[in-house]
Design a protein around this motif. Structure first.
Motif, PDB file in Angstrom:
ATOM      1  N   GLY A   1      87.633 -28.217  -0.950  1.00  0.00           N
ATOM      2  CA  GLY A   1      86.647 -27.144  -1.025  1.00  0.00           C
ATOM      3  C   GLY A   1      86.057 -26.914  -2.404  1.00  0.00           C
ATOM      4  N   ILE A   2      86.475 -27.699  -3.392  1.00  0.00           N
ATOM      5  CA  ILE A   2      85.936 -27.494  -4.740  1.00  0.00           C
ATOM      6  C   ILE A   2      84.433 -27.772  -4.732  1.00  0.00           C
ATOM      7  CG2 ILE A   2      85.957 -28.304  -7.130  1.00  0.00           C
ATOM      8  CD1 ILE A   2      88.858 -28.983  -6.824  1.00  0.00           C
ATOM      9  N   ASP A   3      83.685 -26.845  -5.288  1.00  0.00           N
ATOM     10  CA  ASP A   3      82.240 -27.005  -5.360  1.00  0.00           C
ATOM     11  C   ASP A   3      81.910 -28.275  -6.154  1.00  0.00           C
ATOM     12  OD1 ASP A   3      79.508 -26.791  -5.703  1.00  0.00           O
ATOM     13  OD2 ASP A   3      79.595 -24.604  -5.851  1.00  0.00           O
TER      14      ASP A   3
ATOM     15  N   ALA B   1      96.832 -26.862  -0.451  1.00  0.00           N
ATOM     16  CA  ALA B   1      96.384 -27.622  -1.621  1.00  0.00           C
ATOM     17  C   ALA B   1      95.307 -28.635  -1.228  1.00  0.00           C
ATOM     18  CB  ALA B   1      97.571 -28.319  -2.283  1.00  0.00           C
ATOM     19  N   THR B   2      95.488 -29.268  -0.063  1.00  0.00           N
ATOM     20  CA  THR B   2      94.491 -30.247   0.380  1.00  0.00           C
ATOM     21  C   THR B   2      93.137 -29.592   0.604  1.00  0.00           C
ATOM     22  OG1 THR B   2      96.199 -31.546   1.484  1.00  0.00           O
ATOM     23  CG2 THR B   2      93.938 -31.944   2.163  1.00  0.00           C
ATOM     24  N   SER B   3      93.133 -28.506   1.360  1.00  0.00           N
ATOM     25  CA  SER B   3      91.823 -27.916   1.646  1.00  0.00           C
ATOM     26  C   SER B   3      91.250 -27.250   0.401  1.00  0.00           C
ATOM     27  CB  SER B   3      91.901 -26.941   2.824  1.00  0.00           C
ATOM     28  OG  SER B   3      92.591 -25.791   2.450  1.00  0.00           O
ATOM     29  N   ALA B   4      92.128 -26.841  -0.527  1.00  0.00           N
ATOM     30  CA  ALA B   4      91.628 -26.280  -1.787  1.00  0.00           C
ATOM     31  C   ALA B   4      90.851 -27.335  -2.564  1.00  0.00           C
ATOM     32  CB  ALA B   4      92.786 -25.740  -2.625  1.00  0.00           C
TER      33      ALA B   4
ATOM     34  N   VAL C   1      90.276 -33.165 -16.606  1.00  0.00           N
ATOM     35  CA  VAL C   1      89.619 -32.753 -15.364  1.00  0.00           C
ATOM     36  C   VAL C   1      90.635 -32.101 -14.437  1.00  0.00           C
ATOM     37  CG1 VAL C   1      88.393 -33.528 -13.317  1.00  0.00           C
ATOM     38  CG2 VAL C   1      87.859 -34.520 -15.516  1.00  0.00           C
ATOM     39  N   LEU C   2      91.837 -32.684 -14.375  1.00  0.00           N
ATOM     40  CA  LEU C   2      92.865 -32.126 -13.512  1.00  0.00           C
ATOM     41  C   LEU C   2      93.199 -30.691 -13.906  1.00  0.00           C
ATOM     42  CD1 LEU C   2      94.915 -32.488 -11.223  1.00  0.00           C
ATOM     43  CD2 LEU C   2      96.527 -33.356 -12.925  1.00  0.00           C
ATOM     44  N   PHE C   3      93.448 -30.482 -15.215  1.00  0.00           N
ATOM     45  CA  PHE C   3      93.932 -29.177 -15.644  1.00  0.00           C
ATOM     46  C   PHE C   3      92.826 -28.163 -15.928  1.00  0.00           C
ATOM     47  CE2 PHE C   3      97.657 -31.857 -16.574  1.00  0.00           C
ATOM     48  CZ  PHE C   3      98.564 -31.160 -15.793  1.00  0.00           C
ATOM     49  N   GLN C   4      91.619 -28.645 -16.255  1.00  0.00           N
ATOM     50  CA  GLN C   4      90.557 -27.682 -16.570  1.00  0.00           C
ATOM     51  C   GLN C   4      89.534 -27.513 -15.461  1.00  0.00           C
ATOM     52  OE1 GLN C   4      88.787 -27.651 -20.378  1.00  0.00           O
ATOM     53  NE2 GLN C   4      90.710 -27.870 -21.469  1.00  0.00           N
ATOM     54  N   VAL C   5      89.525 -28.434 -14.503  1.00  0.00           N
ATOM     55  CA  VAL C   5      88.560 -28.287 -13.410  1.00  0.00           C
ATOM     56  C   VAL C   5      89.261 -28.198 -12.056  1.00  0.00           C
ATOM     57  CG1 VAL C   5      86.507 -29.200 -12.289  1.00  0.00           C
ATOM     58  CG2 VAL C   5      86.830 -29.543 -14.745  1.00  0.00           C
ATOM     59  N   ILE C   6      89.977 -29.257 -11.679  1.00  0.00           N
ATOM     60  CA  ILE C   6      90.501 -29.321 -10.317  1.00  0.00           C
ATOM     61  C   ILE C   6      91.515 -28.209 -10.046  1.00  0.00           C
ATOM     62  CG2 ILE C   6      91.777 -30.751  -8.678  1.00  0.00           C
ATOM     63  CD1 ILE C   6      90.544 -33.187 -10.133  1.00  0.00           C
ATOM     64  N   LEU C   7      92.542 -28.121 -10.890  1.00  0.00           N
ATOM     65  CA  LEU C   7      93.588 -27.111 -10.653  1.00  0.00           C
ATOM     66  C   LEU C   7      93.046 -25.682 -10.678  1.00  0.00           C
ATOM     67  CD1 LEU C   7      96.997 -28.149 -12.233  1.00  0.00           C
ATOM     68  CD2 LEU C   7      96.493 -27.528  -9.881  1.00  0.00           C
TER      69      LEU C   7
END
Lengths: 260, 257
Positions: free
Chosen positions: B148-150, B142-145, B167-173
């Motif tokens: 690694g988000i563009d 989860a950390t490296s994910a 942002v959490l639910f539509q972008v980060i996750l």
């Protein structure tokens, strides 16, 4: 005489950073530029000269070392939705559908209004029928249209476009240029458009700003007073194009034919 | 292609069985058993009645330990990847705990959970061990994910003034999801591997117990039979995770091709 206040004003923008070996690298050198409301301005320059950096500063993603960008006479501190950045490599969310992407920035409106806005922009970019498609099902040009629609849907008055057509094939690029001019006229936005393609800049812009190699400074600002759509055989078009090549220090007699 | 793949797989397996058969020729139940003895043992286990109960007990422990690890590990990993402050607070602890084998916790687990009365204590320590075995790969994934988000996706959110839960639910996750799911699949594999060790002490059921118990009775045919069951269920669980991984990704339009 009425003095029109500029929509975007670059005031002595300077950017440098210190490299690991202690040497100072100058990226932008006192850039001064005024852009009027509703104007379509292209910035051209050699690749890696700092064009994108300048755009990032204007949008508020990056702070200059000194100087200020003012938009509507207010200094830019951080990005906001009144001015939207369009990325070189498409930034449409691959996990959202076309309409979810376009509606992404529409949080504070009613669902009905949101639906109407999304629908309107889907029609504008000619993607009716693709509402529920995922980006992977779309071509590169369609994805870039979705990105533009997403930007427009949040109702900005400025678009900052960072080589938005750079990744598209030649034919799609030509079509997109024409469509972009249509959208710009229809929506009356101010557009600041970075490209390394001189032909593209002359086909699109009211004015072309030519940047020098690093550190980037403004070498020339060339007016393009030609009716749209631009006639690519018009001697005046060719003259302006060659003038820009000259400013970039390029021998256009060999290059122009190959450039597009 | 598909046919060749299955054929070659069967050839490899048959070669293994043949060699196994040859090197264990003449062995009895108290030696390393051959394939035939193992098969007989499998049938004995399956018809004896305890096998199904043990499988359920083992899968139950793994699912509990793994689920708890997901519930804790994914948020912690996301937070470490997202917030420098949180990373500096928690990361040294996580890195310090990670090299300790879950098995090393066994005495502590028995000591802590041994006195509990509200649930079977031995279950709790096994679940705890499986939790420990699977949480670190989940946190790391989860950390490296998140890291690694563009950055362009995050910039879009900033630019359009979208923040908080959206942002959490539509972008980060969703951006982190492919890597998180891969991490979960890896973690479940590790959890299943650790299970046998976790069931070696204190518990009176499960496939790990079966192995221990059979050894104590000098029934090595049943030991190997239980190993076969562990292999089959492990492959099954991995298959389920792979399916979840793929369907979750294709729903988001980002399936691996």
């Amino acid at each position: 005489m009425i003095v029109e206040t500029p929509k975007i004003e670059f005031r002595d923008i300077d950017l440098h950073f210190t490299a690991e070996d202690g040497s100072v690298i100058q990226v932008l050198d006192s850039v001064n530029l005024n852009i009027r409301e509703g104007e379509f301005v292209c910035i051209v320059g050699p690749s890696g000269c700092g064009k994108s950096t300048l755009l990032n500063i204007a949008c508020g993603f990056l702070k200059p070392s000194s100087g200020q960008v003012l938009i509507d006479e207010v200094p830019v501190v951080r990005p906001n939705r009144r001015r939207v950045f369009i990325f070189q490599d498409n930034s449409v969310f691959p996990w959202l559908t076309v309409s979810q992407n376009i509606g992404f920035g529409l949080a504070d409106v009613s669902p009905i209004e949101k639906e109407k806005t999304v629908q309107r922009y889907i029609e504008m970019i000619g993607l009716s029928g693709f509402e529920h498609a995922y980006p992977r099902e779309l071509s590169g040009g369609m994805k870039q249209r979705v990105e533009i629609a997403r930007a427009l849907a949040s109702g900005p008055d400025i678009l900052f476009m960072d080589e938005p057509l750079g990744a598209l094939d030649w034919l799609t690029r030509l079509k997109m240029r024409a469509d972009l001019v249509d959208i710009w006229r229809q929506e009356k936005k101010t557009i600041l458009f970075v490209t390394h393609d001189v032909e593209e800049s002359v086909q699109l812009a009211d004015r072309v700003v030519v940047l020098s190699d690093r550190p980037a400074a403004i070498r020339a600002v060339v007016d393009v007073n030609l009716p749209r759509p631009r006639n690519l055989d018009d001697p005046e078009y060719l003259r302006i194009r060659d003038e820009i090549f000259d400013w970039m220090g390029l021998d256009h007699h060999g290059i122009a034919a190959k450039s597009v | 292609m598909q046919g060749r793949k299955i054929f070659l797989g069967l050839v490899g397996l048959s070669l293994f069985l043949l060699i196994w058969h040859l090197v264990t020729l003449g062995n009895g139940r108290t030696d390393v058993p051959g394939p035939w003895l193992t098969l007989a043992g499998l049938i004995e286990l399956a018809t004896g009645g305890v096998l199904w109960r043990y499988i359920i007990a083992s899968v139950f422990r793994v699912m509990w330990g793994f689920t708890l690890a997901v519930l804790v590990g994914v948020p912690v990993g996301l937070a470490i990847g997202w917030s420098r402050w949180f990373r500096e607070l928690v990361n040294p602890l996580v890195q310090g705990l990670r090299p300790i084998s879950p098995i090393a916790w066994l005495p502590i687990a028995v000591l802590v959970f041994g006195g509990m009365t509200w649930w079977e204590p031995s279950d709790l320590s096994a679940i705890f061990l499986i939790f420990l075995a699977s949480i670190f790969p989940i946190i790391t994934a989860a950390t490296s994910a998140v890291e690694g988000i563009d950055v362009k996706f995050l910039r879009v959110a900033t630019n359009l003034e979208v923040s908080g839960a959206k942002v959490l639910f539509q972008v980060i996750l969703p951006a982190a999801m492919p890597q998180i799911l891969t991490g979960l699949r890896l973690a479940l594999g590790i959890a299943w591997v650790v299970l046998v060790a976790a069931e070696m002490l204190g518990v009176q059921s499960g496939l790990g117990f079966q192995i221990n118990d059979s050894r104590n009775n000098l029934r090595y045919d049943l030991v190997v039979a239980a190993m076969v069951v562990i292999s089959v269920i492990g492959m099954f669980l991995d298959g389920v995770m792979a399916r979840i991984e793929n369907s979750a990704l294709s729903r988001r339009g980002t399936a691996k091709r």
